[in-house]
Design a protein around this motif. Structure first.
Motif, short mmCIF file in Angstrom:
data_model
loop_
_atom_site.label_atom_id
_atom_site.label_comp_id
_atom_site.label_asym_id
_atom_site.label_seq_id
_atom_site.Cartn_x
_atom_site.Cartn_y
_atom_site.Cartn_z
N TYR A 15 0.73 -1.17 0.01
CA TYR A 15 0.04 0.04 0.22
C TYR A 15 0.87 1.21 -0.19
CZ TYR A 15 -3.62 -3.28 1.44
OH TYR A 15 -4.67 -4.32 1.48
N PHE A 16 1.97 1.43 -0.65
CA PHE A 16 2.67 2.64 -0.75
C PHE A 16 2.17 3.65 -1.12
CE2 PHE A 16 6.06 5.17 -2.96
CZ PHE A 16 6.49 5.55 -1.89
N PRO A 17 1.42 3.75 -2.26
CA PRO A 17 0.75 5.15 -2.50
C PRO A 17 -0.35 5.57 -1.39
CG PRO A 17 0.69 3.62 -4.36
CD PRO A 17 1.37 2.82 -3.31
N ASP A 18 -1.08 4.52 -0.70
CA ASP A 18 -1.82 4.97 0.69
C ASP A 18 -0.99 5.53 1.61
OD1 ASP A 18 -4.47 4.02 -0.55
OD2 ASP A 18 -3.41 2.08 -1.14
N PHE A 19 0.02 4.77 1.95
CA PHE A 19 1.17 5.20 2.82
C PHE A 19 1.38 6.75 2.65
CE2 PHE A 19 5.53 6.11 4.32
CZ PHE A 19 5.45 5.85 5.60
N LEU A 20 1.92 6.90 1.68
CA LEU A 20 2.23 8.42 1.49
C LEU A 20 0.97 9.47 1.49
CD1 LEU A 20 4.65 8.59 -1.57
CD2 LEU A 20 5.17 8.72 0.93
N ALA A 21 -0.23 8.97 1.06
CA ALA A 21 -1.37 9.77 1.07
C ALA A 21 -1.87 9.85 2.39
CB ALA A 21 -2.61 9.04 0.33
N ALA A 27 4.26 14.51 -0.56
CA ALA A 27 4.90 14.01 -1.13
C ALA A 27 4.17 13.15 -2.30
CB ALA A 27 5.93 12.93 -0.60
N HIS A 28 3.02 12.59 -1.94
CA HIS A 28 2.03 12.03 -2.76
C HIS A 28 1.48 12.87 -3.75
CE1 HIS A 28 -1.83 10.25 -3.90
NE2 HIS A 28 -1.35 9.01 -3.55
N ALA A 29 1.43 14.04 -3.48
CA ALA A 29 0.62 15.01 -4.53
C ALA A 29 1.81 15.36 -5.78
CB ALA A 29 0.15 16.28 -3.97
N GLY A 30 3.30 15.32 -5.36
CA GLY A 30 4.37 15.54 -6.18
C GLY A 30 4.62 14.29 -6.99
N ILE A 31 3.86 13.01 -7.12
CA ILE A 31 4.37 12.14 -7.83
C ILE A 31 3.29 11.74 -9.08
CG2 ILE A 31 4.86 9.42 -7.58
CD1 ILE A 31 5.56 9.89 -4.89
N ASP A 32 3.89 11.29 -10.15
CA ASP A 32 3.11 10.89 -11.08
C ASP A 32 2.80 9.66 -10.99
OD1 ASP A 32 1.94 10.57 -13.63
OD2 ASP A 32 3.29 11.78 -14.94
N TRP A 33 1.73 9.09 -10.40
CA TRP A 33 1.66 7.65 -10.21
C TRP A 33 1.31 7.03 -11.54
CZ3 TRP A 33 3.05 6.13 -5.73
CH2 TRP A 33 3.02 6.86 -4.65
N THR A 34 0.90 7.62 -12.75
CA THR A 34 0.93 6.74 -13.85
C THR A 34 1.99 6.17 -14.31
OG1 THR A 34 1.34 8.84 -15.28
CG2 THR A 34 -1.11 8.65 -14.68
N HIS A 35 3.11 6.61 -14.00
CA HIS A 35 4.58 6.01 -14.14
C HIS A 35 4.80 4.68 -13.28
CE1 HIS A 35 5.69 8.82 -17.44
NE2 HIS A 35 5.36 9.87 -16.73
N GLY A 36 3.90 4.42 -12.25
CA GLY A 36 3.98 3.49 -11.38
C GLY A 36 5.34 3.73 -10.47
N LEU A 74 13.03 7.81 -3.03
CA LEU A 74 12.32 8.10 -1.83
C LEU A 74 12.73 7.12 -1.06
CD1 LEU A 74 8.56 8.68 -2.50
CD2 LEU A 74 10.23 10.38 -1.75
N LEU A 75 13.37 7.44 0.28
CA LEU A 75 13.95 6.75 1.36
C LEU A 75 12.88 6.68 2.35
CD1 LEU A 75 16.00 5.17 2.90
CD2 LEU A 75 16.95 7.33 3.66
N VAL A 76 12.21 5.73 2.51
CA VAL A 76 11.20 5.71 3.82
C VAL A 76 11.53 4.79 4.59
CG1 VAL A 76 8.67 5.00 4.20
CG2 VAL A 76 9.13 5.99 1.73
N HIS A 77 11.91 5.43 5.94
CA HIS A 77 12.15 4.66 7.02
C HIS A 77 11.19 4.75 8.14
CE1 HIS A 77 15.84 3.64 9.75
NE2 HIS A 77 14.64 3.99 10.64
N SER A 154 -13.13 6.39 10.63
CA SER A 154 -14.15 6.69 9.37
C SER A 154 -13.14 6.65 8.16
CB SER A 154 -14.80 7.96 9.47
OG SER A 154 -13.81 9.10 9.61
N SER A 155 -11.99 6.78 8.15
CA SER A 155 -11.06 6.65 6.70
C SER A 155 -11.09 5.41 6.22
CB SER A 155 -9.73 7.01 7.31
OG SER A 155 -8.68 7.05 6.25
N ALA A 156 -11.30 5.47 4.87
CA ALA A 156 -11.12 4.33 3.90
C ALA A 156 -9.66 3.92 3.61
CB ALA A 156 -11.80 4.58 2.66
N ASN A 157 -8.86 4.70 4.20
CA ASN A 157 -7.11 4.39 3.79
C ASN A 157 -6.76 3.18 4.83
OD1 ASN A 157 -4.15 4.47 3.86
ND2 ASN A 157 -4.64 6.49 2.60
N PRO A 158 -6.18 2.26 4.16
CA PRO A 158 -5.49 1.15 5.26
C PRO A 158 -4.79 1.53 6.06
CG PRO A 158 -5.46 0.66 2.40
CD PRO A 158 -5.76 2.24 2.46
#
Length: 335
Positions: A15-21, A27-36, A74-77, A154-158
């Protein structure tokens, strides 16, 4: 102390995109997710494996494409266990500059801590004679969500579920009864969140891993979950049971590896460490297979003790669905 590293690593990867969101919306808003995106954890280990700065937790290195078309790293720690360590910011600094040195690409460091933090960022650096070197990075503390439970419910985010499970694990550490109620409540909430089937199973896996119960309460919990599952006509239970079995095998594999490393360290050589890892995994597999199928033929014993670590792990996972020894090891004489 509970092992939070493995479950966090798993949900980060899935769930990496959900993690950033959830934790780092900028950071999530700055990524073009269409490129995977690409997970590069093996590359991360190559870069930082000799950094003598304490244990690494759920570190992940991900290659993404920014909205401007540039390739970023992105280094996610994620450090979710134990107290904040004094060298944490220094560790982030070392990882960041080593990755930049290797790839010559911008490296964005992000951190999640299980313990309270007085700031929304981490910082490490030094200055001398007009020269300054340093790193400042965004930091999220899971403890800050203790006052935001309504939002999490109430959030739908995992990661709302992940955060609730983590907070519950810390808050119920001294009470089995409280932990039982928290775990059952979280599992029931999965059914009403409108999640896809696979998401329910993955998040159940996380909850089950971090909210451990003694055997008696675990059986009682399974009984209640089974009744609830039947009432909702969801039929998740068979998949959940299989995931619980697999979790036990994976934990056993990790324990075997850790024991093997300790044995190898005592020998003082890299070869000894590798041999120790293999011995630990072989012992675990032997117990699993013998418990399922009884005494093993000599040729199977020989194959187990001469196999590579990756082969041992594959055989261990195949035990789950095997109806006979051939389903685990193949036909006699097959290698």
């Amino acid at each position: 102390m509970a092992d939070y590293d493995s479950p966090w690593k798993t949900v980060l990867e899935r769930y990496f995109p959900d993690f950033l969101a959830f934790f780092f919306p900028d950071a999530h808003a700055g990524i073009d997710w269409t490129h995977g995106y690409s997970l590069l954890d093996k590359e991360l280990q190559k870069v930082v494996r000799d950094a003598k700065l304490g244990r690494r937790w759920a570190d992940s290195l991900i290659r993404v494409t920014g909205r401007e078309g540039d390739e970023d790293w992105l280094l996610v720690h994620v450090e979710v266990q134990g107290q904040n360590q004094a060298d944490f910011a220094q560790r982030m600094f070392v990882y960041n500059y080593r990755l930049y040195d290797r790839y010559a690409k911008p490296v964005v460091s992000l951190a999640v801590l299980g313990e309270p933090s007085q700031s929304d960022h981490g910082e490490f650096g030094y200055a001398r004679w007009g020269c300054r070197m340093g790193l400042r990075f965004p930091l999220v503390s899971l403890s800050a969500y203790r006052t935001r439970r309504a939002e999490l419910e109430s959030s739908a985010n995992p990661f709302a579920v992940v955060t609730l499970a983590h907070l519950s694990a810390r808050e119920t550490a001294g009470s089995e009864a409280d932990r039982y109620r928290a775990k059952l409540g979280l599992i029931r909430s999965l059914y009403r969140r409108g999640l896809a089937r696979q998401d329910v199973l993955e998040l159940f896996r996380f909850i089950d891993w971090v909210l451990t119960l003694p055997e008696g309460l675990e059986k009682q919990l399974w009984s209640e979950v089974q009744q609830f599952d039947e009432e909702k006509h969801m039929h998740y239970l068979s998949s959940i049971e299989r995931m619980a079995q697999q979790k036990g095998i994976e934990q056993g594999i990790e324990q075997g590896i850790e024991q093997g490393i300790e044995q190898g360290i005592e020998q003082g050589t890299e070869r000894g460490i590798k041999q120790g890892i293999g011995q630990g995994q072989a012992k675990l597999l032997h117990v699993l297979v013998q418990q399922r199928f009884g005494l093993l033929p000599p040729e199977i014993e020989a194959r187990i003790h001469s196999a590579r670590p990756d082969q041992l792990e594959q055989w261990a996972l195949q035990v789950l669905d095997a109806r006979c020894l051939e389903d685990v090891f193949g036909a006699t004489g097959e290698h």
